[in-house]
Design an enzyme around this catalytic site. Structure first.
Site, mmCIF file in Angstrom:
data_model
loop_
_atom_site.group_PDB
_atom_site.id
_atom_site.type_symbol
_atom_site.label_atom_id
_atom_site.label_comp_id
_atom_site.label_asym_id
_atom_site.label_seq_id
_atom_site.Cartn_x
_atom_site.Cartn_y
_atom_site.Cartn_z
ATOM 1 N N HIS A 188 14.856 18.175 4.692
ATOM 2 C CA HIS A 188 16.064 17.447 4.326
ATOM 3 C C HIS A 188 15.916 15.951 4.572
ATOM 4 C CE1 HIS A 188 18.186 21.146 3.613
ATOM 5 N NE2 HIS A 188 17.897 21.583 4.821
ATOM 6 N N GLU A 202 0.852 -1.189 0.000
ATOM 7 C CA GLU A 202 0.000 0.000 0.000
ATOM 8 C C GLU A 202 0.885 1.235 0.000
ATOM 9 O OE1 GLU A 202 -0.987 0.456 4.735
ATOM 10 O OE2 GLU A 202 -2.163 -1.005 3.599
#
Length: 298
Positions: free
Chosen positions: A247, A209
């Protein structure tokens, strides 16, 4: 790993008013060797003629070495229950509870790795070996014995795929949901390895999924390592894409080049296709893809 009718199983988190008792009775009715319940404060009682203990070590002293525990306690109590079981020598843990704190799960995964303990879940229906053993909440009536291994992240979708396989005369050697919380114990890769080495398994169905990168990693592992036919299905094809920010997201997803948005259904499907693994566009297609894959393997 002991997944036989002789496997001694305990259940942690027995409360008469909730689903854990119903699940325990269902497991016992399926033939699972449930030898004890562990529920702090209720020691000395009995649940369906099975003794209840306050501590795992008390249960072990009474019934002997234990193979598996199925954990139903509150999310914030799961870590303590799991560590108690590991300290008592239990090496197979199934955590049905949903919403375990991620940092608790990090600690548990580290402990499991250090002690070679198999952890399934959290937030999962566990493991079923059709007509042999039920560790969790799978609806056993949807499964039938056979040569197809079923691995999934989902719960109810796992049952749906099992029923489709059963109706198509594809019995199952084992069904396992690894769980859909943020951090889970065992991985697709671990179970792929287990089923690839299992003499009772001829082919594998993997149900993934959206979210995370476990399916992409599994696709690479299958291409490099697995000899048996594998068929995949990815749920969430039409789920909205979530923009990755920061980041950390960039670093984590930088190794994926198949798609602009790793973790989406599209990126997972692309990974399986790159590995030349058949991907069903809907669950009802899985039996036909299995037939073709098994025929090609022969």
């Amino acid at each position: 790993m002991n997944l036989t009718p002789d496997s001694k199983v305990i259940i942690q988190g027995l409360r008469a008013s909730d689903s854990s008792l119903r699940a325990a009775l269902k497991m016992k009715a399926y033939g699972t060797n449930v030898v004890a319940y562990v529920s702090a404060g209720r020691g000395g009682a009995k649940g369906d003629d099975i003794p209840v203990f306050d501590l795992v070590e008390q249960a072990q002293a009474a019934v002997g070495p234990l193979d598996t525990t199925v954990i139903f306690v509150h999310p914030y109590e799961v870590l303590d229950a799991a560590l108690e079981a590991i300290d008592a020598g239990i090496r197979q843990l199934v955590i049905v509870t949903e919403g375990m704190p991620p940092l608790d799960m990090v600690r548990l995964v580290r402990k499991a790795e250090a002690t070679e303990t198999l952890v399934v879940g959290p937030n999962c229906p566990g493991i079923i070996v059709p007509d042999t053993l039920l560790l969790g909440t799978h609806p056993g009536e949807l499964y039938t014995p056979g040569p197809i291994g079923l691995i999934s992240r989902s719960s109810t979708l796992t049952y749906e795929v099992a029923q489709i396989l059963t109706r198509a005369k594809f019995g199952q050697s084992l069904g396992v949901s690894i769980g859909s919380d943020l951090i889970v114990g065992s991985s697709f890769i671990q179970w792929l390895q287990i089923l690839d080495e299992d003499d009772n398994t001829d082919a594998i169905v993997l149900v993934g999924e959206v979210g995370g990168a476990s399916e992409e990693e599994a696709a690479s592992y299958i291409a490099e390592t697995i000899d048996k036919p594998v068929v995949a299905y990815i749920a969430g094809l039409h789920a909205p894409q979530v923009q990755l920010i920061g980041h950390a997201s960039t670093i984590i997803t930088s190794k994926f080049t198949e798609a602009a948005h790793p973790g989406t259904a599209q990126s997972k499907i692309a990974a399986f296709k790159k590995a030349k693994i058949p991907v069903a566009t809907r669950p009802s297609q899985i039996p036909d893809l299995l037939k073709k894959s098994l025929k090609k393997k022969r």
